[in-house]
Design an enzyme around this catalytic site. Structure first.
Site, short mmCIF file in Angstrom:
data_model
loop_
_atom_site.label_atom_id
_atom_site.label_comp_id
_atom_site.label_asym_id
_atom_site.label_seq_id
_atom_site.Cartn_x
_atom_site.Cartn_y
_atom_site.Cartn_z
CG ASP A 484 -2.19 -0.60 1.08
OD1 ASP A 484 -2.64 -0.69 -0.05
OD2 ASP A 484 -2.79 -1.01 2.10
C1 GLC Z 1 -1.72 -3.74 5.42
C2 GLC Z 1 -2.97 -3.78 4.55
C3 GLC Z 1 -2.76 -4.65 3.34
C4 GLC Z 1 -1.50 -4.30 2.64
C5 GLC Z 1 -0.30 -4.34 3.60
C6 GLC Z 1 0.98 -3.90 2.96
O1 GLC Z 1 -1.59 -4.95 6.07
O2 GLC Z 1 -4.08 -4.25 5.26
O3 GLC Z 1 -3.85 -4.51 2.45
O4 GLC Z 1 -1.32 -5.20 1.60
O5 GLC Z 1 -0.56 -3.50 4.68
O6 GLC Z 1 0.99 -2.55 2.69
C1 GLC Z 2 -0.66 2.65 5.74
C2 GLC Z 2 0.07 1.44 6.28
C3 GLC Z 2 -0.26 0.20 5.50
C4 GLC Z 2 -1.76 0.07 5.36
C5 GLC Z 2 -2.34 1.37 4.76
C6 GLC Z 2 -3.84 1.31 4.56
O1 GLC Z 2 -0.21 2.97 4.49
O2 GLC Z 2 1.45 1.61 6.29
O3 GLC Z 2 0.27 -0.92 6.16
O4 GLC Z 2 -2.03 -1.00 4.53
O5 GLC Z 2 -2.03 2.44 5.58
O6 GLC Z 2 -4.53 1.48 5.75
#
Ligand code: GLC
Ligand code: GLC
Length: 812
Positions: A484
């Site tokens: 993300d």
């Molecule tokens: C969080 C989110 C997931 C994402 C991950 C890596 O665990 O829930 O959707 O893939 O972060 O950014």
């Molecule tokens: C932030 C976090 C990630 C998560 C995203 C969405 O970017 O670092 O882990 O998946 O928020 O909530």
């Protein structure tokens, strides 16, 4: 250092000190009513939706953290006031113990010869929490004590409750009837629900107004009413309604008293709301109280709950020479998978329950972990998810559990999202043999006029990738892929702007090698599913696209010693030896190799060796290396995190599992299992003082080697780590893989292992699989005997007779 121990026979983690390094929590509830409970009774309850239907109040970011709300008990013993669960009074206990079990928590505390044991659980088919309280006089003289209970009501919408005081301090309403305190705020007008807190014995007094109970300047740790040993019998009128009982209890030496407290939730139909003017209809509540009118009834319900969990956990069981492994596979990993299924990412001590909806990719991946336990609910979840898919195959990144609709505010264009739906459906069909799901008419964007078969949804998912290829014929990344925080089209310079929802590029350049790897890995599964379900042409078409993608990856996605991560919006490599920071990333190594890339020419092994060398630490594999130490506007959120935290070179436990799978695919069982043990909670237990989170469940992230707090975990409980580690250990390492026509046996284990047994319930049959490793290899099945007969391949054919089958697998 440890703060407790595993009691595997009871499927419990036993915490032996109230001062754990962080509140260590558990979850109660299996269907609609859920609670979070810490090892000192902190936490809260809600019905279905942690934001909109919050039953008890919890203060986030409270100091101390865990005194923000809970179900509290107090004992008044000759002016000495204490709490049997330690909180909130925090007076020293002679003995303290908390047992977190499957859907229940039992906290025992004793002081001055009074021992109190409280068992908290949410019974099956019951919208409420039961607290069975046992008080015992351990001394040799008579005791006369007063027991106080306490919960604080949330005015339903948890967000509004924490912000809208000008209204909320005026609306609180209760009704008192005997030992039951009813919370009925807003029931008068539009709400059809109320909550109640009761006890199955006559009370000496009660309170329902917080200020009367605590005093204006006192906290939960020293309520004035408790300090004086006397309830105020207050009736709340606005301000903050609570529910508290007091009961005088006399105990002879050795004598025990049992009480059952019920915290319940009721919904009434519009026409049934009232008993008489402004008097709520309590019929349903009375029935619920009757269900738990005695301690025996509570014991029975607890037994039913433990039977339920025993059954769920019996579908995959392991006997191996490693206790820690057994307890992860048999108990805690499966339990965490179910909790994550129930809660998604909504409510934990790191997720406030007022933030996120259900993630599209998150939920599809979670499914891989709970599917074998409750396939029916997996089917329902798949259709819910697919119903939010967009016509072009793209997906809303999140949807709301109450409305089951895609969430516009978060939007879409996370270009990995669609592929996870394919993986979930493949897993479902392999587990159940239920091909009919492919024919289910499923809307796009929840619009029934745009419905098509689920198979068509999968095709659109697959095509979404090939319709969105970039300059190197690799998949465009969109807003981000699974990571993300790799926001290659965002270019944000605005403080506070969300990296997840803002874009300033057209997105036709930045590409993801990770999605390419996923496409190969999941695409092959898609092609096979199509073949199995009779769509041979579609299967052939898919295979062609996959080989094109394989070529593109090997031509543009391999960097000499490992797989690249991406191309940015300038067409520059990300995760390359040419980069100054972030030279190598974990995700593309895992998924490309799971897709079989680089296996034939040594490139996969080379990449895996680079992973160990550059990403390996004793606490797990970091996500990327070197960590970013400045802000790269072209990379986005990943470079905002301090080095070693979260996606910036943290140990992101979810993707560690992909490397375990990749090592298993490459045949290196020792490496796969080594990585498994570096992050599996039962193995981290011994350094709990560094790790700090619960040693019975995975955390999303452990601070990486570049971080000041290397080895310290955060974001425990709700994470895709649970399902992927379960897949890695059970399917890739222990090698028991559900397949279309039977169970495929393909272990990749440490050479030193001699034998292990897996009992797997599969489509109504039971397979007792004994794996023997006389030649001490990591991989390779030499023979497979099913009920004494040699099988034709390494697949245990699906018997379909509901019987138990003995299988012997000999490796070599
Ligand atoms: C969080 C989110 C997931 C994402 C991950 C890596 O665990 O829930 O959707 O893939 O972060 O950014
Ligand atoms: C932030 C976090 C990630 C998560 C995203 C969405 O970017 O670092 O882990 O998946 O928020 O909530």
């Amino acid at each position: 250092m440890q703060y407790g121990y595993f009691d595997d026979a009871r499927k419990e983690y036993v915490i032996t000190t109230e001062s754990t390094p962080y509140p260590w929590i558990n979850y109660l509830g299996t269907q609609d009513y859920f609670s979070l409970i810490s090892n000192t009774g902190g936490g809260y309850s809600f019905y279905k939706d942690a934001k909109l239907r919050r039953i008890t109040r919890f203060r986030y970011n409270n100091v101390p953290l865990d005194l923000g709300g809970g179900r509290y008990y107090y004992i008044y013993d000759d002016k000495d006031v204490w709490s049997p669960g330690f909180a909130p009074v925090k007076k020293k206990l002679d003995r303290y113990e908390c047992r977190h079990g499957m859907g229940y928590t039992k906290i025992t505390g004793s002081r001055n010869n009074i021992e109190t044991e409280i068992t908290f659980f949410v019974p099956i088919d019951f919208n409420g929490e039961v607290h069975k309280v046992v008080v015992k006089n351990m001394g040799d003289s008579d005791k006369n004590i007063t027991l106080f209970s306490f919960v604080e009501w949330c005015l339903w919408n948890a967000q509004d409750d924490q912000t809208n005081f000008q209204r909320n301090f005026n609306t609180g309403e209760v009704e008192i009837e005997g030992a039951t305190i009813y919370h009925k705020t807003e029931y008068k007008e539009r709400r059809n629900h109320y909550a109640f807190f009761s006890v199955n014995a006559p009370v000496t007094g009660f309170d329902s107004d917080r200020e009367s109970f605590l005093g204006t300047y006192n906290g939960f740790d020293n309520p004035e009413a408790v300090l004086e040993g006397k309830s105020r019998n207050s009736v709340a009128d606005g301000w903050s309604p609570i529910a508290s009982h007091s009961l005088d209890i006399s105990l002879k030496p050795g004598e025990t008293k049992e009480l059952v407290f019920i915290l319940g939730y009721v919904e009434n139909a519009l026409e049934d709301k009232w008993e008489s003017k402004n008097v709520i209809n309590k019929t349903k509540a009375h029935k619920m109280l009757e269900e738990f009118s005695t301690a025996e009834k509570a014991d029975k319900a607890l037994k039913r709950l433990t039977d339920y969990w025993d059954d769920l956990l019996s579908r995959y069981t392991l006997v191996s020479g490693e206790d820690k492994l057994n307890r992860m596979v048999n108990i805690w990993n499966q339990y965490q998978c179910m909790v994550t299924f129930n809660l998604s990412r909504s409510a934990s001590y790191f997720e406030s329950g007022i933030g996120r909806g259900m993630g599209f990719r998150d939920s599809n991946q979670d499914l891989l972990g709970f599917l074998h336990q409750i396939p029916d609910r997996a089917r329902e979840r798949i259709i819910d998810l697919a119903s939010t898919q967009l016509e072009d195959g793209g997906a809303y990144h999140q949807y709301q559990p109450l409305t089951k609709r895609g969430n516009d505010e978060i939007g879409g264009n996370f270009n990995d999202d669609p592929l996870w739906l394919i993986l979930a459906v493949v897993a479902y069909v392999k587990e159940t043999g239920d091909y009919s799901i492919l024919k289910v008419s499923t809307p796009f964007d929840n619009d029934e006029s745009k419905a098509a078969s689920l198979a068509e949804h999968l095709k659109r998912s697959f095509d979404h990738v090939i319709n969105n290829l970039g300059p190197h014929r690799l998949p465009l990344i969109g807003r981000a892929d699974w990571n993300d925080c790799l926001n290659l089209n965002c270019f944000s310079m605005e403080p506070g702007e969300s990296f997840q929802t803002s874009t300033s590029k057209d997105g036709r350049v930045a590409e993801s090698v990770m999605i390419a790897g996923m496409f190969v890995y999941i695409g092959k599964e898609y092609a096979e599913l199509m073949k199995k379900s009779g769509s041979v042409e579609e299967s052939i078409r898919a295979e062609k696209e996959i080989s094109r993608m394989e070529k593109a990856v090997m031509e543009y996605g391999y960097d000499g010693e490992w797989f690249l991560r991406a191309y940015d919006d300038f067409g520059k490599k990300v995760g390359s030896k040419e980069c100054e920071e972030g030279k190598i990333f974990i995700e593309s190594q895992g998924l490309c190799i799971m897709g079989g890339l680089g296996l034939s020419d040594g490139k996969a092994i080379q990449a895996l060796d680079a992973v160990e060398e550059r990403l390996g630490t004793k606490y797990g594999l970091v996500l990327n290396n070197p960590a970013f130490t400045k802000y790269y506007v072209e990379y986005g959120e990943i470079s905002t995190y301090p080095a070693g935290y979260k996606e910036n070179a943290g140990i992101f436990c979810h993707n560690n599992a992909w490397i375990m799978c990749a090592e298993a695919v490459a045949g290196r069982g020792d490496k796969a299992f080594d990585y498994y043990t570096r992050i599996a909670p039962a193995y981290t237990e011994e350094y709990s003082e560094i790790h700090r989170m619960e040693p019975y469940v995975y955390s999303q992230m452990v601070a990486g080697k570049d971080a000041k707090r290397f080895g310290e975990a955060k974001n425990s409980w709700l994470t895709g780590t649970a399902s992927w580690n379960f897949v890695a250990i059970t399917q890739y390492i222990l090698g028991i893989k559900p397949d279309y026509d039977g169970i495929l046996v393909d272990p990749a284990i440490p050479k030193a292992w001699d034998t292990y047994q897996v009992t797997r319930r599969f489509r109504g049959d039971t397979y007792k699989i004994t794996v023997k490793n006389p030649e001490h290899v990591s991989k390779g099945v030499k023979s497979l005997l099913v009920d004494g007969k040699e099988a034709a391949s390494a697949v245990i054919p699906y018997a379909g007779d509901g019987k138990v089958h003995e299988v012997t697998v000999t490796m070599g």
